[in-house]
Design a protein around this motif. Structure first.
Motif, PDB file in Angstrom:
ATOM      1  N   ARG A   1      24.009 -18.363 -13.284  1.00  0.00           N
ATOM      2  CA  ARG A   1      23.650 -17.031 -12.703  1.00  0.00           C
ATOM      3  C   ARG A   1      24.345 -16.782 -11.509  1.00  0.00           C
ATOM      4  N   GLY A   2      24.427 -17.753 -10.738  1.00  0.00           N
ATOM      5  CA  GLY A   2      24.885 -17.922  -9.350  1.00  0.00           C
ATOM      6  C   GLY A   2      24.032 -17.001  -8.020  1.00  0.00           C
ATOM      7  N   TYR A   3      22.901 -16.585  -8.576  1.00  0.00           N
ATOM      8  CA  TYR A   3      21.888 -16.235  -7.512  1.00  0.00           C
ATOM      9  C   TYR A   3      20.574 -16.321  -7.929  1.00  0.00           C
ATOM     10  N   HIS A   4      19.631 -16.108  -6.963  1.00  0.00           N
ATOM     11  CA  HIS A   4      18.177 -16.322  -7.659  1.00  0.00           C
ATOM     12  C   HIS A   4      17.471 -15.001  -6.689  1.00  0.00           C
ATOM     13  N   TYR A   5      16.397 -14.799  -7.506  1.00  0.00           N
ATOM     14  CA  TYR A   5      15.495 -13.605  -6.894  1.00  0.00           C
ATOM     15  C   TYR A   5      14.582 -14.380  -5.719  1.00  0.00           C
ATOM     16  N   LEU A   6      14.399 -13.695  -4.619  1.00  0.00           N
ATOM     17  CA  LEU A   6      13.534 -14.293  -3.756  1.00  0.00           C
ATOM     18  C   LEU A   6      12.455 -13.589  -3.374  1.00  0.00           C
ATOM     19  N   GLN A   7      12.316 -12.420  -3.304  1.00  0.00           N
ATOM     20  CA  GLN A   7      11.148 -11.623  -3.163  1.00  0.00           C
ATOM     21  C   GLN A   7      11.203 -10.137  -3.318  1.00  0.00           C
ATOM     22  N   PHE A   8      10.426  -9.143  -3.383  1.00  0.00           N
ATOM     23  CA  PHE A   8      10.295  -7.843  -3.411  1.00  0.00           C
ATOM     24  C   PHE A   8      10.011  -7.151  -2.318  1.00  0.00           C
ATOM     25  N   TYR A   9      10.668  -5.706  -1.953  1.00  0.00           N
ATOM     26  CA  TYR A   9      10.195  -4.992  -0.979  1.00  0.00           C
ATOM     27  C   TYR A   9       9.641  -3.690  -1.734  1.00  0.00           C
ATOM     28  N   ALA A  10       8.488  -3.209  -1.772  1.00  0.00           N
ATOM     29  CA  ALA A  10       8.180  -2.234  -2.710  1.00  0.00           C
ATOM     30  C   ALA A  10       7.294  -0.922  -1.923  1.00  0.00           C
ATOM     31  N   LYS A  11       7.388  -0.005  -2.412  1.00  0.00           N
ATOM     32  CA  LYS A  11       6.536   1.234  -1.450  1.00  0.00           C
ATOM     33  C   LYS A  11       5.247   1.623  -2.776  1.00  0.00           C
ATOM     34  N   VAL A  12       4.419   1.411  -2.155  1.00  0.00           N
ATOM     35  CA  VAL A  12       3.280   1.705  -3.130  1.00  0.00           C
ATOM     36  C   VAL A  12       2.927   3.192  -3.244  1.00  0.00           C
ATOM     37  N   LYS A  13       2.662   3.482  -4.452  1.00  0.00           N
ATOM     38  CA  LYS A  13       2.412   5.102  -4.829  1.00  0.00           C
ATOM     39  C   LYS A  13       1.111   5.619  -3.795  1.00  0.00           C
ATOM     40  N   ASP A  14      -0.002   4.868  -3.957  1.00  0.00           N
ATOM     41  CA  ASP A  14      -1.209   4.980  -3.327  1.00  0.00           C
ATOM     42  C   ASP A  14      -1.677   3.994  -2.471  1.00  0.00           C
ATOM     43  N   ILE A  15      -1.498   4.133  -1.267  1.00  0.00           N
ATOM     44  CA  ILE A  15      -2.023   3.092  -0.223  1.00  0.00           C
ATOM     45  C   ILE A  15      -3.324   2.797  -0.493  1.00  0.00           C
ATOM     46  N   LYS A  16      -4.174   3.565  -0.841  1.00  0.00           N
ATOM     47  CA  LYS A  16      -5.723   3.367  -0.970  1.00  0.00           C
ATOM     48  C   LYS A  16      -5.953   2.338  -2.272  1.00  0.00           C
ATOM     49  N   LYS A  17      -4.851   2.391  -2.972  1.00  0.00           N
ATOM     50  CA  LYS A  17      -5.229   1.462  -4.294  1.00  0.00           C
ATOM     51  C   LYS A  17      -4.611   0.000  -4.000  1.00  0.00           C
ATOM     52  N   LEU A  18      -4.180  -0.065  -2.788  1.00  0.00           N
ATOM     53  CA  LEU A  18      -3.674  -1.351  -2.573  1.00  0.00           C
ATOM     54  C   LEU A  18      -4.310  -2.568  -2.950  1.00  0.00           C
ATOM     55  N   PRO A  19      -5.468  -2.627  -2.723  1.00  0.00           N
ATOM     56  CA  PRO A  19      -6.228  -3.679  -2.966  1.00  0.00           C
ATOM     57  C   PRO A  19      -6.260  -4.200  -4.588  1.00  0.00           C
ATOM     58  N   GLU A  20      -6.233  -3.154  -5.303  1.00  0.00           N
ATOM     59  CA  GLU A  20      -6.093  -3.434  -6.731  1.00  0.00           C
ATOM     60  C   GLU A  20      -4.757  -3.885  -7.032  1.00  0.00           C
ATOM     61  N   THR A  21      -3.658  -3.246  -6.512  1.00  0.00           N
ATOM     62  CA  THR A  21      -2.346  -3.879  -6.660  1.00  0.00           C
ATOM     63  C   THR A  21      -2.117  -5.350  -6.293  1.00  0.00           C
TER      64      THR A  21
ATOM     65  N   LYS B   1      10.505  -9.394 -13.896  1.00  0.00           N
ATOM     66  CA  LYS B   1      10.283  -8.326 -15.086  1.00  0.00           C
ATOM     67  C   LYS B   1       8.873  -7.392 -15.001  1.00  0.00           C
ATOM     68  N   ALA B   2       7.739  -8.395 -14.854  1.00  0.00           N
ATOM     69  CA  ALA B   2       6.401  -7.731 -14.574  1.00  0.00           C
ATOM     70  C   ALA B   2       6.396  -6.907 -13.552  1.00  0.00           C
ATOM     71  N   VAL B   3       7.174  -7.248 -12.284  1.00  0.00           N
ATOM     72  CA  VAL B   3       6.721  -6.225 -10.997  1.00  0.00           C
ATOM     73  C   VAL B   3       7.305  -5.046 -11.494  1.00  0.00           C
ATOM     74  N   ARG B   4       8.593  -5.163 -11.819  1.00  0.00           N
ATOM     75  CA  ARG B   4       9.364  -3.929 -12.203  1.00  0.00           C
ATOM     76  C   ARG B   4       8.783  -3.037 -13.041  1.00  0.00           C
ATOM     77  N   GLU B   5       7.980  -3.555 -13.966  1.00  0.00           N
ATOM     78  CA  GLU B   5       7.294  -2.814 -15.183  1.00  0.00           C
ATOM     79  C   GLU B   5       5.910  -1.987 -14.533  1.00  0.00           C
ATOM     80  N   MET B   6       5.461  -2.745 -13.299  1.00  0.00           N
ATOM     81  CA  MET B   6       4.274  -2.044 -12.771  1.00  0.00           C
ATOM     82  C   MET B   6       4.616  -0.587 -12.320  1.00  0.00           C
ATOM     83  N   ASP B   7       3.302   0.170 -12.473  1.00  0.00           N
ATOM     84  CA  ASP B   7       3.635   1.579 -12.126  1.00  0.00           C
ATOM     85  C   ASP B   7       2.800   1.784 -10.824  1.00  0.00           C
ATOM     86  N   ASP B   8       2.567   0.740 -10.248  1.00  0.00           N
ATOM     87  CA  ASP B   8       2.137   1.224  -8.691  1.00  0.00           C
ATOM     88  C   ASP B   8       2.979   1.566  -7.801  1.00  0.00           C
TER      89      ASP B   8
END
Lengths: 279, 443
Positions: B260-280, B92-99
């Motif tokens: 539930r029958g399945y579980h979450y393993l990981q995310f693949y995400a595209k960052v909006k601003d690559i320069k802000k990656l350290p903050e993310t 939930k937390a990752v999906r709510e991030m606006d990065d």
């Protein structure tokens, strides 16, 4: 209003001035052209005769002056309108014929109709002209196989195919033998008389000069009227422009020669009258 | 109408001759386009090689988000032990991030799956985890990605790991059999058996049938290979996400027990601003997550590609300039030799603009034809070179050289060629329309 319209010349050149760099070519050139007349311009080589034809046809713009065609100043028009004016109203005849060797004589005659969006029955007109100018035997030949006289007659047919009001000729007999030059000269007279065409001819040929209605000499940038055949200038052959369809096939020489003789006689009579008046 | 047709006929006849003349003067374009096609094919092949072998599956702006207890460099092990899971709160937390501009979730089916297949008369079975990810993740990664959905009653589409194809080809190679390409195996039929919970109950309207056999409940499904990919380094097959959710729901209802029958393993995400990656990354670490990125390698690879591009484009630019100058000269010659015709037509009533347009259109037609010839010549030469290059340069034998045969490149070749040719003709066309007419017709 109607009177004014009647007084409007077919072509009127007013106060034309032209300079190439610092060299004055034409200054205050004035003359007018009426239907059915032959106007001849003579002068030394390089004095600006051909340039004047360029100005009349709207290909060159002078530094100053006006060229009126049927009362409208063509120099105020843009390139597209001037091109259309040239295509519809002006026929050109050159010293070196300027036929395209890739095309047959018939196709060369048809060439101006390709650039005239309003050309109708072009093939029919071309065939009539071929008959009229006795070109039937050579109509499918290519220009390089023809004699100078034949080429010039094709060039004349090309010049009149769009039924223009004015035909500009630049040294039309300059590259022809005497006999062919005589033929062409007679043809001009015939076209002017029978079809009410106005000719403006730049030439050194004394025969054409003798048969003209108006003879201007260009000297030191100025155009000077040399002779004027009053009866032709006052009484043009017809007021309405003729159509090519009106051109009737005619015999080659007898009619033409009689035309030429009658013109010469008229001129001689005119000269005698003026001489008597002077006395 | 007759007049119009005759005008078109004479226009075409006249243009045909000019076009033939222009063909000789514009010959240089052929070399540019051929060179460009060869360059594009080489560049794409090398770029693909770098992407596949140096960068793994990630784009420069893509990151992987994994649980903190997952070993980022040991994800192969994670696939089998179903351990390191993302919690619902983390999801939930990752999906709510606006990065991020896009977030894709990799999930794994919790049931045991057996994959059965038959090839060359050999039937084999293997236990294989089933993963799923949103189909949009495969956009620009695999062809027809938008068709990667589950249709009940139809064979289940499956994306296999690319290394299985390599292994299969190795096996075939050592047995003297012909090797497969990805295209050859698309639609290859297999079967899967999914073991579920006991005590199934019939589910009305469901097209998935649960069977009981020797005290175990299972489902048998037909499978067809949809594609191969190396986007995930985990050992397992990828099926449409809607299948896993559909199946899990059916299994849950059938067994009557909540799972539930399945579980979450990981995310693949595209960052909006690559320069802000350290903050993310900081934010994600606070959530108990870790980040894996190919950015460092990607930056360097991109720099190398930029240098190659700049160098190649400079050469192409110089070639284009030289060609324009040479065609310009040749066109000036054409104008000089055709000045009589241009002047005559101008005197007879052709407008300046018509002369310019005719000249440019003729040049563009010649250019476009050279573009088409150059496209095929370039591809042919490249294919020929690609076949023989490995014998000259064994070090680059691993690179798969693929000729650029597609509509976009074809259109670029034709368009660029027409543009170069038309540009070269522009000034001569203006000269042609401004010739001293009476001088020209007197010559």
């Amino acid at each position: 209003m109607k009177k004014n319209k009647q007084n409007i010349s077919l072509l009127k050149v007013e106060n034309i001035k032209l300079k190439f760099g610092s060299r004055m070519i034409l200054s205050d050139v004035n003359f007018s052209v009426e239907p059915g007349t032959i106007t001849v311009i003579t002068g030394k080589s390089g004095c600006g005769k051909t340039t004047l034809l360029g100005i009349i046809s709207g290909l060159l713009k002078p530094n100053d002056g006006k060229v009126y065609f049927k009362g409208k100043n063509i120099l105020r028009w843009g390139d597209i309108r001037r091109s259309f004016y040239r295509s519809k109203n002006i026929g050109f005849i050159f010293q070196f014929f300027n036929l395209l060797n890739d095309y047959s004589a018939f196709e060369n005659i048809l060439l101006p109709t390709m650039f005239n969006p309003f050309a109708r029955n072009a093939s029919k007109k071309a065939k009539e002209l071929i008959e009229y100018l006795n070109l039937k035997a050579i109509s499918s030949n290519h220009p390089e196989t023809l004699s100078g006289g034949e080429r010039q007659r094709i060039a004349i047919a090309r010049a009149v195919i769009n039924n223009p009001d004015i035909i500009l000729a630049d040294e039309p007999t300059g590259n022809l033998d005497d006999e062919s030059a005589e033929d062409i000269n007679n043809l001009f007279i015939k076209l002017a008389k029978e079809n009410n065409k106005a000719f403006v001819i730049v030439t050194h040929d004394h025969r054409i000069v003798e048969n003209s209605d108006f003879h201007y000499h260009l000297s030191d940038t100025a155009l000077v009227l040399q002779t004027k055949t009053k009866n032709r200038s006052k009484k043009p052959a017809a007021k309405k422009p003729s159509s090519i369809a009106k051109i009737k096939p005619a015999g080659k020489t007898s009619q033409n020669k009689s035309d030429s003789t009658s013109r010469k006689n008229t001129k001689k009579a005119a000269k005698k009258t003026s001489a008597k008046k002077t006395k | 109408m007759v007049h119009l047709l005759r005008s078109i006929y004479y226009g075409l006849r006249s243009s045909f001759k000019s076009i033939i003349t222009s063909f000789f003067s514009s010959f240089g374009i052929l070399f540019i386009i051929t060179f460009l096609i060869i360059y594009l094919s080489f560049r794409t092949s090398i770029s693909d090689f770098i992407d596949e072998n140096l960068l793994g599956s990630l784009e420069i702006d893509e990151i992987e988000i994994l649980p903190i207890n997952e070993k980022a460099d040991n994800v192969y092990a994670a696939s089998s032990r179903q351990g390191a899971k993302l919690t619902i709160d983390q999801v939930k937390a990752v999906r709510e991030m606006d990065d991020f501009s896009e977030v894709f979730t990799l999930i794994m089916l919790d049931y045991r799956v057996r994959l059965r297949g038959e090839m060359f008369g050999n039937r084999s079975t293997m236990i294989l985890p089933l993963f799923a990810i949103e189909p949009e993740f495969f956009k620009n990664k695999i062809p027809k990605w938008d068709q990667f959905y589950y249709k009940p009653g139809r064979p289940l589409k499956l994306i296999a790991p690319k290394f299985t194809l390599v292994m299969l080809n190795n096996y075939l190679y050592f047995n003297g059999l012909p090797q497969f390409k990805i295209e050859d195996l698309k639609g290859f039929p297999m079967e899967i058996q999914i073991e579920t919970l006991k005590s199934p109950r019939p589910f009305p309207g469901a097209k998935i049938e649960f069977k009981e056999d020797k005290g175990k409940t299972h489902t048998d499904l037909d499978v067809s290979v949809f594609s191969f990919t190396n986007v995930t380094e985990r050992i397992g097959a990828i099926v449409p996400m809607d299948f896993i959710t559909y199946f899990s729901k059916r299994a849950e209802v059938s067994s009557g027990r909540w799972k539930r029958g399945y579980h979450y393993l990981q995310f693949y995400a595209k960052v909006k601003d690559i320069k802000k990656l350290p903050e993310t990354v900081d934010k994600l670490e606070k959530l108990g997550l870790q980040v894996k990125s190919d950015r460092g390698i990607a930056d360097k690879a991109n720099q190398v590609m930029k240098i190659i591009d700049a160098f190649s484009l400079t050469i192409v630019g110089i070639l284009i300039l030289l060609t324009i100058v040479s065609i310009f000269n040749a066109n000036l010659n054409v104008v000089y030799h055709m000045s009589h015709k241009f002047s005559l037509t101008r005197i007879l009533g052709v407008t300046k603009i018509r002369i310019i347009i005719t000249f440019i259109v003729e040049a563009a037609i010649v250019g476009a034809i050279y573009g088409i010839i150059g496209y095929y010549a370039g591809n042919y030469l490249f294919s020929y070179a690609a076949e023989s290059i490995s014998s000259f340069l064994p070090d680059i034998a691993g690179i798969e050289f693929v000729a650029q045969r597609n509509r976009e490149v074809f259109m670029i070749a034709m368009g660029l060629s027409a543009l170069v040719s038309a540009s070269s003709a522009l000034l001569p066309a203006i000269f042609a329309s401004n010739i001293n007419l009476f001088k020209a017709v007197r010559r």
